[in-house]
Design an enzyme around this catalytic site. Sequence first.
Site, PDB file in Angstrom:
ATOM      1  N   ASP A 162       0.871  -1.166   0.000  1.00 53.86           N
ATOM      2  CA  ASP A 162       0.000   0.000   0.000  1.00 53.86           C
ATOM      3  C   ASP A 162       0.914   1.223   0.000  1.00 53.86           C
ATOM      4  OD1 ASP A 162      -2.061   1.777   0.035  1.00 53.86           O
ATOM      5  OD2 ASP A 162      -3.101   0.897   1.735  1.00 53.86           O
TER       6      ASP A 162
HETATM    7  C1  BGC Z   1      -4.897   3.422  -0.022  1.00 59.35           C
HETATM    8  C2  BGC Z   1      -4.974   2.377  -1.114  1.00 59.35           C
HETATM    9  C3  BGC Z   1      -4.812   3.037  -2.454  1.00 59.35           C
HETATM   10  C4  BGC Z   1      -3.480   3.770  -2.486  1.00 59.35           C
HETATM   11  C5  BGC Z   1      -3.214   4.470  -3.790  1.00 59.35           C
HETATM   12  C6  BGC Z   1      -3.649   4.278  -0.155  1.00 59.35           C
HETATM   13  O1  BGC Z   1      -3.725   5.374   0.693  1.00 59.35           O
HETATM   14  O2  BGC Z   1      -4.910   2.799   1.232  1.00 59.35           O
HETATM   15  O3  BGC Z   1      -6.195   1.696  -1.037  1.00 59.35           O
HETATM   16  O4  BGC Z   1      -4.890   2.077  -3.464  1.00 59.35           O
HETATM   17  O5  BGC Z   1      -3.492   4.752  -1.457  1.00 59.35           O
HETATM   18  O6  BGC Z   1      -4.064   5.530  -3.972  1.00 59.35           O
END
Ligand code: BGC
Length: 743
Positions: A263
């Site tokens: 993530d």
């Molecule tokens: C989120 C993810 C997301 C990623 C990219 C993170 O803050 O938890 O779910 O895919 O950002 O935007």
Amino acid sequence: MPATFSAFAKTVRLTPDNIDAVVAAMTPEDKANLIVGMARDMSDELRADVGYTYHIVPGVAGTTCPITYMGVTPLVLADGPAGIRMDSRRKGDSKDYFCTRVPMGTLLSSTWNDSIVAAFGSIIGEECRDYGIDILLGPGMNIMRNPLCGRNFEYYSEDPLLSGKMAAAFTNGVQSHGVGVSLKHFAANNQEINRLANDSRVSQRALRELYLRNFEIAIRESEPWSVMSAYNYVNGEYASQSKTLLTDILRREWGFEGVVMSDWGAGISAVDMVKAGNDMIQPGINGNFEKIVNGQKDGTISSEEIDACVKRILEIIVRTHRFNGYKPSEKPDLEAHSQALASMTSEGLVLLKNESALPLAKDARVALFGVGSYDFLPGGDGSGAVRCSHVVNLKEGLGSKGITLSERIDSVYECWIAGEQKRLAPMKTLRTWYQYDMRPLELPCPEAYTSYGAEEADVAVVTISRNSAEGFDRHLERDYMLHIDELALIHDVSEKFHARGKKVVVVLNVCGVVDVAPWRDLADAILLCWLPGQDGGTSVASVLAGEESPSGHLPVTFPMRYADVPSQNFPLNVPETGLNQSFEHFNAKRKYYDIPNIDYTDYDEDIYVGYRHYATRGVDVAYPFGFGLTYTDFELSDMKLNRKGDTVRVRVKVRNTGDFAAKQVVQIYATAPKDVPDRPKIELKGYAKTHLLQPGTAETVEIEFPVSDLAIWENGWNLKHGKWQIHAGTSSADLPLSAFLEL
Ligand code: BGC
């Protein structure tokens, strides 16, 4: 160092058949470039990070680094899961680049219909292909451990089987267009407060049976290109740095062959991430590149470890349209997708109550109350937001079905909302992309309008809306519980309309579970439409107008009161500092286990999440898991159960005994033999949705599940011998049929 070129030109160019040779020819820098995403110290032109990706597809979440001299194309990664998140406008270009905003994940799972969910996925997959996106960052599939988790709107269910099957269906739909998904967030990412550093402390049994189980099912039933490792710790170890999770369980036990990406900003040690089998570090922060290069040079990262990651990334790259020279059209058929959405969405609307109020009479005149009716919410916010071309609100939806609305009530609301919008405008600019827009307040003291409406109209429709976003958990007051002005509105409308013998319908346009018990007796009908996507107003109107029957069933329990929720260890009413708080904790303390439910969360309820708790302990609920009404009646009969090898097959006959065409969901639950201690009373093992059944017609549905799905976790999967009771019905609280299965 420039990321796109290595100093040493080599002649090996990537093809699907020479991946090993390419890996062998790569320098440590090439390998680090591939692993670490493009948000590190780079010029704006090359940089890639959420909302700041100018390169390739503007506004996506990230990209991998191309290694041009070897013919290694970049991977373009975009959120998900309710459509593509990217910029709708581009510098120096007057064209709009909109994407279709599909309903939130919980509406998808409320359909209990794998093929519809695959069709939703297919719409998004096609747009990914057309916009040049290689991997969609979704589906979101964490278990709804607590109804207040701020990202439940992206997720499917409190039950792992439903969650896993929905994720598989969605994945198959997206991937049918030659683009990939990333199942997220792996694993036990069940709260937003302090999400970067919270430790989910959970028993092995609950992990295996709930929090990992849905991922296991999705991987068994689809072949996701990737999995996203979560921000949080799991039992003291960062999920993104856990070899146990990423290599031993995900790959060795379940046979996952795709890529694991972190993530965005997860973990603290790039080296440990690679060693654990976290192939891609996204979006890539300064210093990560050097750490991976140095780790290879000083032997902290072995060549097997680094090569395994690099090879897996290349294996995905060669499958992409980009690598294979396909030029995206940038012209998805948004119009066709919008039309398809309207009817698909109705399948996920859940009719919670109906005392002869719905469908509306053909010539009914409707008084439409609640700011949500006019300022309808299509979806949640944060990385899951989508820039779509339009949002159909309920007023427009009802209008398009020829339903007459009370004009005076309309204009009062339109006027009030315009004023509220002005008041909120300066505050909106202070909020960051992951926070949701502030909502207009409910019209206070509506008495004058409700009296007028009750005289003039035949029926009242009141919409209650709730939004939610990434980085925050929901609050108990004015969020889970209705605001005093909302309660006053329902009370008042109910009093005035009921005094004249007229009906009141409440539409719940909400991001998740809300408190219903205190006011539900005041409504004659309650239709839960969740956050139904850009064309939601049309879908809700078509159900209200009786063009089709709702057929959604709850994928999550609506409890009588929040105090009944089993996961009481949860960050309740923590001040709204959201991500800031996470970053503070993370940056200042890294690992600071002292504040319960913020620094660590004990999953004391163990496997008794949702209906596993309510059904086992006989706790009354407002609406049980699996519940949903239609405009007709159904009768279930002729249950037949047999076993062939590892497969249990259940057949049930479903007859439409009413006078409206509708679909029904048949659910199969299992009860363990009596002598097996400490087990939930029932657990979902399968489900099926009928076709549209005309009045008087019947269909026999067939539901299969492997015997091994009955195994329970006791330091390993164990199949308990004895008499299993298998139930069939239409909700976890309505299981009229059963049969025994001897193991
Ligand atoms: C989120 C993810 C997301 C990623 C990219 C993170 O803050 O938890 O779910 O895919 O950002 O935007």
